[in-house]
Write a protein that holds these residues in place. Structure first.
Motif, short mmCIF file in Angstrom:
data_model
loop_
_atom_site.label_atom_id
_atom_site.label_comp_id
_atom_site.label_asym_id
_atom_site.label_seq_id
_atom_site.Cartn_x
_atom_site.Cartn_y
_atom_site.Cartn_z
N ASN A 52 -23.96 11.93 -7.70
CA ASN A 52 -24.83 13.18 -6.92
C ASN A 52 -26.05 12.23 -6.15
O ASN A 52 -26.37 12.58 -5.09
N ASP A 53 -26.50 11.18 -6.93
CA ASP A 53 -27.75 10.49 -6.52
C ASP A 53 -27.31 9.61 -5.03
O ASP A 53 -28.18 9.35 -4.19
N ALA A 54 -26.00 9.45 -5.04
CA ALA A 54 -25.61 8.49 -3.79
C ALA A 54 -25.16 9.40 -2.63
O ALA A 54 -24.74 9.02 -1.72
N LYS A 55 -25.23 10.63 -2.72
CA LYS A 55 -24.83 11.69 -1.76
C LYS A 55 -25.61 11.53 -0.30
O LYS A 55 -25.08 11.25 0.60
N ALA A 56 -27.04 11.34 -0.47
CA ALA A 56 -27.81 11.05 0.83
C ALA A 56 -27.49 9.89 1.44
O ALA A 56 -27.42 9.75 2.65
N GLN A 57 -27.32 8.83 0.69
CA GLN A 57 -27.19 7.51 1.10
C GLN A 57 -25.87 7.15 1.79
O GLN A 57 -25.87 6.84 3.12
N THR A 58 -24.90 7.68 1.28
CA THR A 58 -23.78 7.99 1.77
C THR A 58 -23.50 8.67 3.15
O THR A 58 -22.80 8.01 4.21
N ALA A 59 -24.16 9.94 3.10
CA ALA A 59 -24.39 10.68 4.25
C ALA A 59 -24.98 9.88 5.52
O ALA A 59 -24.28 9.86 6.44
N GLY A 60 -25.94 9.18 4.86
CA GLY A 60 -26.65 8.59 6.19
C GLY A 60 -25.88 7.46 6.68
O GLY A 60 -26.05 7.01 7.89
N TYR A 61 -25.20 6.70 5.90
CA TYR A 61 -24.42 5.53 6.22
C TYR A 61 -23.26 5.96 7.24
O TYR A 61 -23.04 5.49 8.03
N PHE A 62 -22.52 6.97 7.12
CA PHE A 62 -21.40 7.47 7.95
C PHE A 62 -22.01 8.21 9.07
O PHE A 62 -21.38 8.26 10.10
N LYS A 63 -23.18 8.72 8.95
CA LYS A 63 -23.88 9.35 10.20
C LYS A 63 -24.16 8.04 11.31
O LYS A 63 -23.87 8.10 12.29
N GLN A 64 -24.71 7.06 10.61
CA GLN A 64 -25.30 6.09 11.57
C GLN A 64 -24.03 5.11 11.88
O GLN A 64 -24.05 4.39 13.11
N THR A 65 -23.03 5.03 11.20
CA THR A 65 -22.00 4.07 11.31
C THR A 65 -20.78 4.62 12.17
O THR A 65 -20.22 4.19 13.22
N TYR A 66 -20.45 6.03 11.87
CA TYR A 66 -19.44 6.82 12.76
C TYR A 66 -19.93 8.09 13.55
O TYR A 66 -19.15 8.67 13.99
N ASN A 67 -21.26 8.20 13.37
CA ASN A 67 -21.89 9.47 13.99
C ASN A 67 -21.19 10.46 13.30
O ASN A 67 -20.77 11.54 14.13
N ALA A 68 -20.78 10.60 12.26
CA ALA A 68 -20.20 11.64 11.30
C ALA A 68 -21.04 12.65 10.69
O ALA A 68 -21.85 12.02 10.04
N ASP A 69 -21.03 13.89 10.81
CA ASP A 69 -21.69 14.87 10.33
C ASP A 69 -20.93 15.72 9.20
O ASP A 69 -19.83 15.68 8.98
N ASP A 70 -21.81 16.14 7.99
CA ASP A 70 -21.30 16.75 6.83
C ASP A 70 -20.61 17.67 7.34
O ASP A 70 -20.86 18.70 8.40
N SER A 71 -19.53 17.98 6.68
CA SER A 71 -18.92 19.32 6.80
C SER A 71 -17.92 19.58 5.81
O SER A 71 -17.74 18.99 4.62
N SER A 72 -16.87 20.70 5.72
CA SER A 72 -16.18 21.05 4.51
C SER A 72 -15.21 19.91 4.24
O SER A 72 -14.65 19.73 3.19
N SER A 73 -14.78 19.05 5.23
CA SER A 73 -13.55 18.23 5.18
C SER A 73 -14.41 16.61 5.42
O SER A 73 -13.56 15.76 4.99
N PHE A 74 -15.79 16.68 5.50
CA PHE A 74 -16.22 15.22 5.56
C PHE A 74 -15.99 14.38 4.37
O PHE A 74 -15.72 13.38 4.73
N TRP A 75 -16.18 14.63 3.22
CA TRP A 75 -16.21 13.91 1.99
C TRP A 75 -14.75 13.13 2.02
O TRP A 75 -14.62 12.19 1.12
N THR A 76 -13.67 13.90 2.23
CA THR A 76 -12.25 13.45 2.14
C THR A 76 -11.70 12.77 3.15
O THR A 76 -10.57 12.63 3.51
#
Length: 223
Positions: A52-76
Motif C-alpha cells: 500500500n505504501d508503494a501505491k503513490a510512487q508506482t502511480a507517479g512512475y507510470f504517469k511520468q514514464t507513460y503518461n498513464a492515469d489511474d483507472s479501473s484497469s490501470f493496475w493490471t
C-alpha cells in the motif's frame, strides 16, 4: 471384544481429537506467508502494508514514464511490458528487504527475539489500549492518542534502528580507541557512523536471499 475397542476409539477421539480441532478453530488459521527473506517469513499482512505504501510512487512512475492515469484497469494493464501492480510489488519487496535485514541484524545483536507480525499486531493493540487508559486517567502521553498500523510500525522500527546503530558502533569500533575518528566533531562522527551503517545495510540487502510463495504473491493486490 471388537465392539469394546470401537467404543474405546470413539471415546479417545471425542476427548482428544475433537478437542484439538476445537482449539485450532478458536485460534484460527495461521497467517499466510508471502515470501521468505533469509528464511525469515514475511507475513501477508506485513507485505500488504508495504504494498500500500508503494501505491503513490508506482502511480507517479507510470504517469511520468507513460503518461498513464489511474483507472479501473490501470493496475493490471501492461505499459510496454511493465504492469503497475507488479511494479508496486517489487518496490514493496525492495523496501521490505532493507527493513528486514535491519530487524535480523537486531536479532543477531540480541536486541529482539520475536520478529513475527502477529506479535507486532498484538503489541500495537496493547499500546493503543495503554494510551486510551492513560487518557481516561488524565495521564500525559507522548505522540498520538492512537497509533494506526503504519504509524506504529514506523515508531517501532525507528526506535529499533537507533538501538541497532548503537550496537553496530560497538561492534565496529577500532580496538584501542577511535584513532580513525580523532579530530572529528560529534556531528562528523555521527555522520560517519550513519554512512558506515547505511553501507552495511546496503550490502546485506544486496546479498539477501528471497523466496516467494508464488500463489500468495501473485494474488496480492492494493487495498
Amino acid at each position: 471384544m471388537k465392539l469394546s475397542l470401537i467404543i474405546l476409539f470413539l471415546s479417545i477421539f471425542v476427548t482428544t481429537g475433537c478437542s484439538e480441532w476445537q482449539n485450532h478453530s478458536l485460534t484460527g488459521p495461521l497467517p499466510a506467508t508471502v515470501a521468505y527473506i533469509n528464511d525469515s517469513a514475511i507475513d501477508k499482512r506485513e507485505f500488504q502494508l508495504f504494498l500500500n505504501d508503494a501505491k503513490a510512487q508506482t502511480a507517479g512512475y507510470f504517469k511520468q514514464t507513460y503518461n498513464a492515469d489511474d483507472s479501473s484497469s490501470f493496475w493490471t494493464t501492461s505499459f510496454q511490458g511493465e504492469v503497475p501492480i507488479e511494479k508496486a510489488k517489487q518496490l514493496a519487496l525492495d523496501r521490505l528487504k532493507e527493513v528486514k535485514v535491519q530487524q535480523l541484524l537486531a536479532q543477531e545483536y540480541g536486541l529482539v527475539s520475536d520478529l513475527s507480525y502477529t506479535t507486532f499486531l498484538e503489541n500495537w493493540s496493547t499500546e493503543n489500549q495503554r494510551r486510551e487508559k492513560a487518557i481516561k486517567n488524565n495521564q500525559v502521553i507522548y505522540g498520538p492518542k492512537q497509533y494506526d498500523e503504519r504509524g506504529y510500525y514506523t515508531y517501532v522500527f525507528s526506535n529499533l534502528v537507533l538501538k541497532v546503530k548503537a550496537a553496530f558502533k560497538e561492534q565496529t569500533a577500532p580496538k584501542g580507541g577511535d584513532t580513525d575518528l580523532s579530530g572529528l566533531t560529534d556531528d562528523q562522527k555521527q555522520r560517519a557512523l550513519d554512512a558506515s551503517y547505511a553501507e552495511k545495510v546496503k550490502q546485506l540487502a544486496t546479498a539477501v536471499q528471497v523466496r516467494l510463495v508464488q500463489h500468495i504473491y501473485q494474488e496480492m493486490m492494493l487495498q
